[in-house]
Design an enzyme around this catalytic site. Structure first.
Site, mmCIF file in Angstrom:
data_model
loop_
_atom_site.group_PDB
_atom_site.id
_atom_site.type_symbol
_atom_site.label_atom_id
_atom_site.label_comp_id
_atom_site.label_asym_id
_atom_site.label_seq_id
_atom_site.Cartn_x
_atom_site.Cartn_y
_atom_site.Cartn_z
ATOM 1 N N CYS A 178 -105.146 -44.033 -19.954
ATOM 2 C CA CYS A 178 -105.919 -44.240 -20.433
ATOM 3 C C CYS A 178 -105.619 -45.986 -20.945
ATOM 4 C CB CYS A 178 -104.813 -43.877 -21.637
ATOM 5 S SG CYS A 178 -105.033 -41.908 -21.356
ATOM 6 N N ARG B 224 -110.137 -49.749 -16.936
ATOM 7 C CA ARG B 224 -109.317 -48.785 -16.555
ATOM 8 C C ARG B 224 -109.423 -47.437 -16.501
ATOM 9 N NH1 ARG B 224 -104.189 -51.369 -17.871
ATOM 10 N NH2 ARG B 224 -103.097 -48.588 -18.584
ATOM 11 N N TRP C 17 -107.762 -40.899 -21.062
ATOM 12 C CA TRP C 17 -108.379 -40.403 -19.612
ATOM 13 C C TRP C 17 -107.350 -39.007 -19.646
ATOM 14 C CZ3 TRP C 17 -105.611 -38.622 -14.241
ATOM 15 C CH2 TRP C 17 -106.909 -38.319 -13.695
ATOM 16 N N ASN D 274 -100.330 -43.708 -23.798
ATOM 17 C CA ASN D 274 -100.895 -43.259 -22.476
ATOM 18 C C ASN D 274 -99.012 -42.789 -21.787
ATOM 19 O OD1 ASN D 274 -102.885 -45.032 -23.246
ATOM 20 N ND2 ASN D 274 -102.059 -46.660 -22.586
ATOM 21 N N GLY D 275 -100.128 -41.466 -20.929
ATOM 22 C CA GLY D 275 -98.624 -41.246 -20.169
ATOM 23 C C GLY D 275 -98.819 -39.516 -20.549
ATOM 24 N N GLU E 100 -112.476 -47.403 3.993
ATOM 25 C CA GLU E 100 -113.247 -47.746 3.159
ATOM 26 C C GLU E 100 -114.498 -47.990 2.657
ATOM 27 O OE1 GLU E 100 -110.788 -49.194 0.876
ATOM 28 O OE2 GLU E 100 -112.068 -50.552 -0.304
ATOM 29 N N LYS F 11 -116.256 -46.795 -1.082
ATOM 30 C CA LYS F 11 -116.589 -47.402 -1.814
ATOM 31 C C LYS F 11 -117.647 -46.691 -1.654
ATOM 32 C CE LYS F 11 -114.665 -49.771 -2.868
ATOM 33 N NZ LYS F 11 -112.946 -49.665 -2.627
ATOM 34 N N GLU G 198 -117.332 -43.492 -4.030
ATOM 35 C CA GLU G 198 -116.329 -43.566 -5.407
ATOM 36 C C GLU G 198 -117.341 -44.020 -6.654
ATOM 37 O OE1 GLU G 198 -112.924 -46.170 -5.634
ATOM 38 O OE2 GLU G 198 -113.497 -47.819 -4.282
ATOM 39 N N HIS H 194 -114.747 -35.562 18.962
ATOM 40 C CA HIS H 194 -114.372 -34.339 18.565
ATOM 41 C C HIS H 194 -114.499 -33.396 17.117
ATOM 42 C CE1 HIS H 194 -111.509 -35.842 22.266
ATOM 43 N NE2 HIS H 194 -111.740 -36.617 20.822
ATOM 44 N N LYS I 143 -108.650 -46.913 -13.490
ATOM 45 C CA LYS I 143 -108.494 -48.074 -12.505
ATOM 46 C C LYS I 143 -107.133 -48.232 -11.989
ATOM 47 C CE LYS I 143 -109.230 -52.196 -10.419
ATOM 48 N NZ LYS I 143 -109.651 -51.907 -9.293
HETATM 49 O O1 M6R Z 1 -103.537 -50.357 -7.461
HETATM 50 P P1 M6R Z 1 -103.623 -49.673 -6.967
HETATM 51 O O2 M6R Z 1 -104.085 -50.504 -5.695
HETATM 52 O O3 M6R Z 1 -102.188 -49.330 -6.377
HETATM 53 O O4 M6R Z 1 -104.540 -48.378 -6.564
HETATM 54 C C1 M6R Z 1 -104.188 -47.535 -5.426
HETATM 55 C C2 M6R Z 1 -106.012 -46.625 -5.479
HETATM 56 O O5 M6R Z 1 -105.780 -45.988 -6.809
HETATM 57 C C3 M6R Z 1 -106.745 -46.799 -6.041
HETATM 58 O O6 M6R Z 1 -107.224 -48.193 -4.697
HETATM 59 C C4 M6R Z 1 -108.416 -47.309 -5.917
HETATM 60 O O7 M6R Z 1 -108.101 -45.824 -4.384
HETATM 61 C C5 M6R Z 1 -109.870 -47.672 -5.968
HETATM 62 N N1 M6R Z 1 -110.692 -46.909 -6.562
HETATM 63 C C6 M6R Z 1 -110.368 -47.682 -4.779
HETATM 64 O O8 M6R Z 1 -111.508 -48.325 -4.713
#
Ligand code: M6R
Length: 618
Positions: free
Chosen positions: A2, A27, A76, A102-103, A491, A495, A498, A514, A613
């Site tokens: 949020c 965010r 959110w 937020n929270g 990674e 990418k 997501e 395996h 984010k």
């Molecule tokens: O802000 P942070 O690096 O702690 O965030 C961790 C993950 O939420 C963040 O890396 C997330 O996986 C990204 N969306 C990846 O692109």
């Protein structure tokens, strides 16, 4: 997650609040709302969807023309589905108080039951509506002002919050409070205006003076009066620590790129330089990192290093494990912060914990740090956001200096985290004598070439885009890598998942036989990292195995490679470097590939569905 914005002063509040919400869109959110006070009454608009949907509604209403005080929110969903009613702001029962939050209020159910028994009614399913009514109830029973009521109410709350509260009966002030969720207050000239936001980006063009509330603090802002800050638990006044913002407008704008993600991919050469600048002198073989230098004995005497992180930062942590063990010969374990914090891990004062986080606000990582500290471990942070909660909570640390990362999919955060981890590994190796002087110098000099090599790689973007065309319709993809490039495979798959919503899995190349090999047929694209010094022959054998099962092979190889070119369907060449440094290069084409596929599929690249984010709830 949020986002909050707010304004109080002499300007029209609407454009400031709504543009602020747009700056916070990165965010992640599913609904948006805004409240304006016109001097007589409260005007409130909220809707499921984007800030642009909210604007469509407010375009038809008076709300946009009126008011010098306002608050806004992007939500959110945690408690209650994303819909118009659950969106913020929320009114109290009387209609006098308005809140954005937020929270999570964890004990909201108990409080709600108590308020229900006192006759309160609730329109939404949110914990936030419970909180605003609790504040109202305290204000009524204690016959106190809003600031005091918020403070007392919050002492009964368990959970995390950043809140902004407005009171129609005292319409010239806002009350702001924080516990576990960031909030910044921008201070205008002579205190004639104040801006409120989850980070400083919404008010950067108006003021450079900002106060970041600390956990457990509450602030009262009133036009023309100095900001008042006090502790929530004991009501003690706090001297506000007003900082000068270093952030500039061009850092948070797209600057001609179609998406923030693309801009951030292209910013990597500079981000890597900014991260190592001043920390290494390649010709002298010197590595300077104050956080490590000042605590070198802790690292050298550690039984082991535990790296904790989430998501992409966890992948960087895995690269860190390979680097530290290879170079400095210190045992390393890498843990998901969310697992670590709850699995009753063995942590001793002889452990050093490295916590990695771009945002510095990830709830699980923060909780894992607190746990490690409570067991006596020394905790070192690797964060991007200066002054973030994790940066403050750790004993020492190193910033990544990547600049603001706004695209939800991490790109430059990953490569700059690896840059910091490489410097840490070399520094420890130097201190322990596990690498010769020549070897360290060679690494540093090779490291210096990385930004130019990344520039070089970015030039092959059209080739990557063409490959993206071939595979944009895939429904499943496999990513394979070995050694330093196994985490890059993970990674690369993350990418793709997501931002394009295509299912993808990363595996160590040798693990394929395996299990995952059963998936391979002519419809399965397999992205394989096969760098020349990275167990090359073994990976080539894996590529052959894929070929014999008619899988499509997209290989990332070292320039000049002829063998894989013969077998693979597509080949992307990276410049030659030390194997330990290849993740900084191999990751670039995988980022570009995911980006292009997502764009071709018409996905919202910068704000993928369901994602936030910075994940400030567990
Ligand atoms: O802000 P942070 O690096 O702690 O965030 C961790 C993950 O939420 C963040 O890396 C997330 O996986 C990204 N969306 C990846 O692109």
């Amino acid at each position: 997650m949020c986002g909050i914005t707010g304004y109080i002063g002499d300007r029209d509040a609407y454009p400031i609040v709504i543009n602020g919400l747009k700056r916070l869109e990165y965010r992640g959110y599913d609904s948006a709302g805004i409240m304006m006070y016109d001097g007589n009454s409260i005007n409130l608009s909220k809707t499921k969807g984007k800030v642009s949907d909210l604007e469509v509604i407010t375009n038809k209403e008076e709300i946009r023309k009126i008011g010098k005080i306002g608050i806004g929110h992007t939500r959110w969903a945690t408690h209650g589905e994303p819909n118009d009613v659950n969106s913020h702001p929320h009114f109290s029962e009387s209609g006098d108080l308005v809140i954005v939050h937020n929270g999570i209020i964890e004990n909201y159910d108990t409080i709600k039951k108590e308020l229900l028994s006192r006759g309160y009614k609730f329109k939404s399913d949110t914990d936030t509506e419970v909180l605003v009514n609790l504040i109202e109830e305290v204000k009524k029973t204690e016959e106190c002002k809003l600031g005091k009521a918020v403070q007392l109410a919050l002492t009964n709350v368990i959970g995390a919050y950043a809140i902004a509260v407005f009171d129609k009966t005292k319409p010239n002030e806002l009350v702001i409070a924080r516990l576990g969720s960031p909030i910044a207050i921008g201070i205008g000239k002579d205190n004639e205006e104040f801006f409120v936001a989850s980070d400083a980006s919404p008010f950067i063009e108006f003021t450079k003076d900002a106060l970041y509330l600390e956990d457990g603090e509450l602030a009262i802002i009133k036009k023309g009066r100095k900001i008042k800050v006090r502790k929530i638990d004991n009501d003690k006044p706090v001297d506000p620590d007003i900082q000068e913002l270093k952030l500039s407008l061009d850092q948070i704008e797209k600057g001609g790129y179609d998406h923030f993600m693309l801009k951030e991919i292209y910013e990597q050469p500079k981000a890597i330089i900014d991260t190592y600048r001043g920390r290494m002198l390649p010709n002298e073989g010197i590595i300077k990192m104050a956080g490590i230098d000042d605590n070198i004995s802790k690292f050298l005497n550690a039984d082991r290093i535990i790296i904790i992180a989430c998501g992409t930062s966890w992948h960087a942590g895995l690269v860190g494990e390979y680097l530290i063990e290879d170079m400095a010969r210190i045992p390393v374990e890498v843990e998901y912060a969310s697992e670590f914090r709850y699995r009753n891990p063995i942590i001793t004062p002889n452990d050093v914990v490295i916590a990695i986080s771009q945002s510095g606000e990830t709830a699980d990582t923060l909780a894992a740090i607190k746990l490690a500290k409570s067991k006596g471990a020394f905790v070192f942070g690797v964060c991007n956001v200066v002054g973030s909660s994790i940066a403050r909570e750790t004993h020492a640390g190193a910033y990544t200096h990547a600049g603001p990362e706004i695209g939800v999919a991490s790109t430059k955060a990953f490569t700059t985290q690896i840059t910091v981890l490489t410097l840490i590994s070399l520094k420890l190796a130097q201190a322990k004598g596990t690498l010769s002087k020549t070897a360290v110098n060679n690494y540093l000099q090779t490291m210096q070439q990385i930004p130019t090599q990344v520039e070089q790689l970015l030039k092959i973007d059209p080739i990557v885009k063409d490959i993206a065309h071939h595979y944009m319709e895939a429904t499943n993809c496999l990513y394979l890598g070995r050694g330093f490039n196994f985490p890059v495979a993970l990674e690369g798959a993350l990418k793709l998942k997501e931002i394009s919503y295509i299912h993808a899995e990363g595996y160590p190349a040798a693990e394929m036989k395996h299990g995952p090999i059963a998936l391979i047929d002519e419809n399965m694209p397999v992205f394989v990292i096969a760098t020349r010094k990275g167990h090359y022959e073994k990976v080539v054998s894996n590529i052959q195995e894929i070929k014999s099962r008619r899988g499509k092979i997209i290989a990332i190889v070292t320039e000049g490679d002829e063998t894989v070119k013969e077998i693979a369907d597509h080949v992307i060449e990276i410049p030659e470097t030390e194997e330990a440094l290849t993740p900084l290069l191999t990751t670039i084409p995988l980022q570009l590939l995911s980006y292009h596929i997502a764009v071709m599929l018409g996905k919202n690249v910068d704000q993928p569905r369901n994602l936030a984010k910075s994940v400030t709830v567990e």
